[in-house]
Scaffold this motif. Structure first.
Motif, PDB file in Angstrom:
ATOM      1  N   ASP A  56       0.670  -1.259  -0.040  1.00 14.08           N
ATOM      2  CA  ASP A  56      -0.115   0.063   0.088  1.00 14.08           C
ATOM      3  C   ASP A  56       0.900   1.185  -0.171  1.00 14.08           C
ATOM      4  OD1 ASP A  56       1.004  -0.025   2.632  1.00 14.08           O
ATOM      5  OD2 ASP A  56      -0.788  -0.294   3.732  1.00 14.08           O
ATOM      6  N   GLY A  57       2.073   1.302  -0.325  1.00  8.35           N
ATOM      7  CA  GLY A  57       2.816   2.367  -0.384  1.00  8.35           C
ATOM      8  C   GLY A  57       3.917   2.205   0.920  1.00  8.35           C
ATOM      9  N   ARG A  58       3.570   1.484   1.966  1.00  2.00           N
ATOM     10  CA  ARG A  58       4.527   1.585   3.081  1.00  2.00           C
ATOM     11  C   ARG A  58       5.695   0.552   2.997  1.00  2.00           C
ATOM     12  NH1 ARG A  58       1.095  -0.720   7.819  1.00  2.00           N
ATOM     13  NH2 ARG A  58      -0.056  -1.800   6.007  1.00  2.00           N
ATOM     14  N   LEU A  59       6.686   0.960   3.434  1.00  2.00           N
ATOM     15  CA  LEU A  59       7.896  -0.117   3.865  1.00  2.00           C
ATOM     16  C   LEU A  59       8.099  -0.270   5.374  1.00  2.00           C
ATOM     17  CD1 LEU A  59      11.031  -0.566   1.968  1.00  2.00           C
ATOM     18  CD2 LEU A  59      11.193  -0.042   4.492  1.00  2.00           C
ATOM     19  N   VAL A  60       8.011  -1.297   5.761  1.00  2.00           N
ATOM     20  CA  VAL A  60       8.228  -1.664   7.261  1.00  2.00           C
ATOM     21  C   VAL A  60       9.445  -2.179   7.283  1.00  2.00           C
ATOM     22  CG1 VAL A  60       7.363  -2.748   9.415  1.00  2.00           C
ATOM     23  CG2 VAL A  60       5.785  -2.145   7.749  1.00  2.00           C
ATOM     24  N   ARG A  61      10.594  -1.484   7.927  1.00  3.13           N
ATOM     25  CA  ARG A  61      11.886  -1.939   8.462  1.00  3.13           C
ATOM     26  C   ARG A  61      11.814  -2.776   9.606  1.00  3.13           C
ATOM     27  NH1 ARG A  61      16.752   0.761   7.396  1.00  3.13           N
ATOM     28  NH2 ARG A  61      16.681   2.686   6.028  1.00  3.13           N
ATOM     29  N   ALA A  62      12.530  -4.010   9.394  1.00  7.25           N
ATOM     30  CA  ALA A  62      12.257  -4.941  10.528  1.00  7.25           C
ATOM     31  C   ALA A  62      13.585  -5.800  10.435  1.00  7.25           C
ATOM     32  CB  ALA A  62      11.042  -5.875  10.094  1.00  7.25           C
ATOM     33  N   THR A  63      13.482  -6.694  11.414  1.00  2.00           N
ATOM     34  CA  THR A  63      14.758  -7.578  11.939  1.00  2.00           C
ATOM     35  C   THR A  63      14.114  -8.971  11.720  1.00  2.00           C
ATOM     36  OG1 THR A  63      14.601  -7.505  14.285  1.00  2.00           O
ATOM     37  CG2 THR A  63      16.296  -6.066  13.015  1.00  2.00           C
ATOM     38  N   ASP A  65      13.715 -12.800  13.013  1.00  2.87           N
ATOM     39  CA  ASP A  65      13.437 -13.351  14.326  1.00  2.87           C
ATOM     40  C   ASP A  65      12.924 -14.549  14.133  1.00  2.87           C
ATOM     41  OD1 ASP A  65      13.709 -14.155  16.821  1.00  2.87           O
ATOM     42  OD2 ASP A  65      12.329 -12.466  17.814  1.00  2.87           O
ATOM     43  N   GLY A  66      13.566 -15.675  13.940  1.00  3.69           N
ATOM     44  CA  GLY A  66      13.048 -16.998  13.427  1.00  3.69           C
ATOM     45  C   GLY A  66      12.278 -16.946  12.264  1.00  3.69           C
ATOM     46  N   HIS A  67      11.046 -17.750  12.356  1.00  5.95           N
ATOM     47  CA  HIS A  67      10.199 -17.498  10.980  1.00  5.95           C
ATOM     48  C   HIS A  67       9.338 -16.345  10.913  1.00  5.95           C
ATOM     49  CE1 HIS A  67      11.558 -21.652   9.967  1.00  5.95           C
ATOM     50  NE2 HIS A  67      11.071 -21.885  11.252  1.00  5.95           N
ATOM     51  N   SER A  68       9.644 -15.181  11.915  1.00  4.93           N
ATOM     52  CA  SER A  68       9.039 -14.111  11.847  1.00  4.93           C
ATOM     53  C   SER A  68       9.915 -12.770  11.601  1.00  4.93           C
ATOM     54  CB  SER A  68       8.416 -13.862  13.161  1.00  4.93           C
ATOM     55  OG  SER A  68       7.448 -14.823  13.392  1.00  4.93           O
ATOM     56  N   VAL A  69       9.202 -11.514  11.578  1.00  5.51           N
ATOM     57  CA  VAL A  69      10.378 -10.243  11.688  1.00  5.51           C
ATOM     58  C   VAL A  69       9.549  -9.274  13.016  1.00  5.51           C
ATOM     59  CG1 VAL A  69      10.828 -10.311   9.039  1.00  5.51           C
ATOM     60  CG2 VAL A  69       8.919  -8.817  10.061  1.00  5.51           C
ATOM     61  N   ARG A  70      10.475  -8.546  13.520  1.00  6.07           N
ATOM     62  CA  ARG A  70      10.179  -7.471  14.595  1.00  6.07           C
ATOM     63  C   ARG A  70      10.174  -6.265  13.857  1.00  6.07           C
ATOM     64  NH1 ARG A  70      10.245  -9.040  19.781  1.00  6.07           N
ATOM     65  NH2 ARG A  70      10.658 -11.077  20.287  1.00  6.07           N
ATOM     66  N   PRO A  71       9.110  -5.572  13.811  1.00  7.47           N
ATOM     67  CA  PRO A  71       9.126  -4.295  12.878  1.00  7.47           C
ATOM     68  C   PRO A  71       9.852  -3.384  13.901  1.00  7.47           C
ATOM     69  CG  PRO A  71       6.729  -5.234  12.881  1.00  7.47           C
ATOM     70  CD  PRO A  71       7.793  -6.168  13.684  1.00  7.47           C
ATOM     71  N   VAL A  72      10.557  -2.467  13.102  1.00  8.80           N
ATOM     72  CA  VAL A  72      11.408  -1.267  13.849  1.00  8.80           C
ATOM     73  C   VAL A  72      10.493  -0.017  13.364  1.00  8.80           C
ATOM     74  CG1 VAL A  72      13.504   0.116  13.732  1.00  8.80           C
ATOM     75  CG2 VAL A  72      13.406  -2.767  13.757  1.00  8.80           C
ATOM     76  N   GLU A  73      10.295   0.281  12.236  1.00  3.80           N
ATOM     77  CA  GLU A  73       9.605   1.544  11.738  1.00  3.80           C
ATOM     78  C   GLU A  73       8.911   1.275  10.593  1.00  3.80           C
ATOM     79  OE1 GLU A  73      12.007   4.892  11.159  1.00  3.80           O
ATOM     80  OE2 GLU A  73      13.554   3.697   9.929  1.00  3.80           O
ATOM     81  N   THR A  74       7.801   2.336  10.266  1.00  8.42           N
ATOM     82  CA  THR A  74       7.299   2.529   8.982  1.00  8.42           C
ATOM     83  C   THR A  74       7.845   3.816   8.281  1.00  8.42           C
ATOM     84  OG1 THR A  74       5.388   1.251   9.579  1.00  8.42           O
ATOM     85  CG2 THR A  74       5.295   2.701   7.717  1.00  8.42           C
ATOM     86  N   VAL A  75       8.046   3.639   6.918  1.00  8.68           N
ATOM     87  CA  VAL A  75       8.317   4.836   6.247  1.00  8.68           C
ATOM     88  C   VAL A  75       7.760   4.535   4.796  1.00  8.68           C
ATOM     89  CG1 VAL A  75      10.884   4.848   7.154  1.00  8.68           C
ATOM     90  CG2 VAL A  75      10.553   3.366   5.202  1.00  8.68           C
ATOM     91  N   TRP A  76       7.657   5.781   4.135  1.00  9.60           N
ATOM     92  CA  TRP A  76       6.803   5.649   2.952  1.00  9.60           C
ATOM     93  C   TRP A  76       7.883   6.219   1.740  1.00  9.60           C
ATOM     94  CZ3 TRP A  76       1.447   4.715   2.557  1.00  9.60           C
ATOM     95  CH2 TRP A  76       0.983   4.554   3.674  1.00  9.60           C
TER      96      TRP A  76
END
Length: 238
Positions: A56-63, A65-76
């Motif tokens: 939808d235009g967003r990019l979620v920075r993340a790290t 973590d196993g089979h998941s990611v931990r979101p850090v911030e949202t940028v556009w």
């Protein structure tokens, strides 16, 4: 020691993941194919930075973590074209169609509309149609990820050139007819129609009428015409 500086956005491994809410959860579970891509193909490990694209235009920075990611911030990120381009394509042979979708997705096509023309050779039955659409959507998704887009191109079907022209009254149709001298015009919302490898039939030329435009004197292959027309429509407005 200070915290590590985040990597430039263009260099962060990316994946489109649907259904990410605006209020970010503590974790986002990765679909199996994206988990495999990050870990098995890109050889990333937990703690490495990745980017999740909700489409939808967003990019979620993340790290990771196993089979998941931990979101850090949202940028556009400002990576989508200023113009919205719908590309209607008379279905070429499969390899040309794959390449056309890949090139158009990288350049910035918003929506692909595929249709059979009078001289279309390719025939899709119901089973083949669903298989081909899945493949084309996968190609569009991969191309959009690689080229750092934040929105996925849509891919749909129509039944004929007549339906395309009725649905898109302002469509501009690339034509190889020698008397055509009108050039492609740019606008905020554009629809381009590109014909089959054998050219438009006389009946279709009559349907196209004054909507015909040309890229010049040379005869271009379908995928070359796609890349050229999309680049002229979209890459000059940045």
């Amino acid at each position: 020691m200070g915290s590590r500086e985040p990597a430039p956005l263009r260099s962060v491994p990316r994946a489109f993941v649907a259904g990410v809410p605006e209020e970010l959860p503590e974790r986002i579970l990765l679909p199996e194919e994206d988990d495999k891509k990050f870990r098995n193909v890109l050889r990333l490990k937990s703690g490495d930075e990745v980017a999740i694209l909700p489409g939808d235009g967003r990019l979620v920075r993340a790290t990771l973590d196993g089979h998941s990611v931990r979101p850090v911030e949202t940028v556009w990120p400002d990576t989508e074209p200023r113009r919205r381009l719908t590309l209607c394509l008379a279905m070429p042979k499969n390899d040309k169609l794959d390449e056309s979708v890949r090139l158009g997705s990288e350049i910035g096509v918003a929506t692909f509309v595929l249709f059979p023309s009078d001289r279309t050779v390719v025939k899709w039955d119901e089973k083949k149609r669903e298989h081909r659409l899945r493949r084309l959507r996968a190609i569009a998704r991969e191309a959009a990820e690689v080229s750092f887009r934040t929105r996925l191109p849509g891919i749909g079907l129509m039944l004929s050139l007549a339906e395309v022209l009725e649905s898109y009254p302002n469509a501009q149709v690339l034509s190889e007819v020698e008397k055509v001298d009108a050039k492609m015009r740019t606008a905020d919302e554009m629809t381009l129609v590109i014909g089959p490898e054998g050219g438009w039939s006389p009946r279709e030329v009559e349907q196209i009428g004054e909507r015909a435009v040309t890229l010049g004197e040379r005869v271009l292959r379908v995928d070359t015409a796609v890349a050229s027309a999309c680049a002229l429509a979209l890459l000059g407005d940045r």
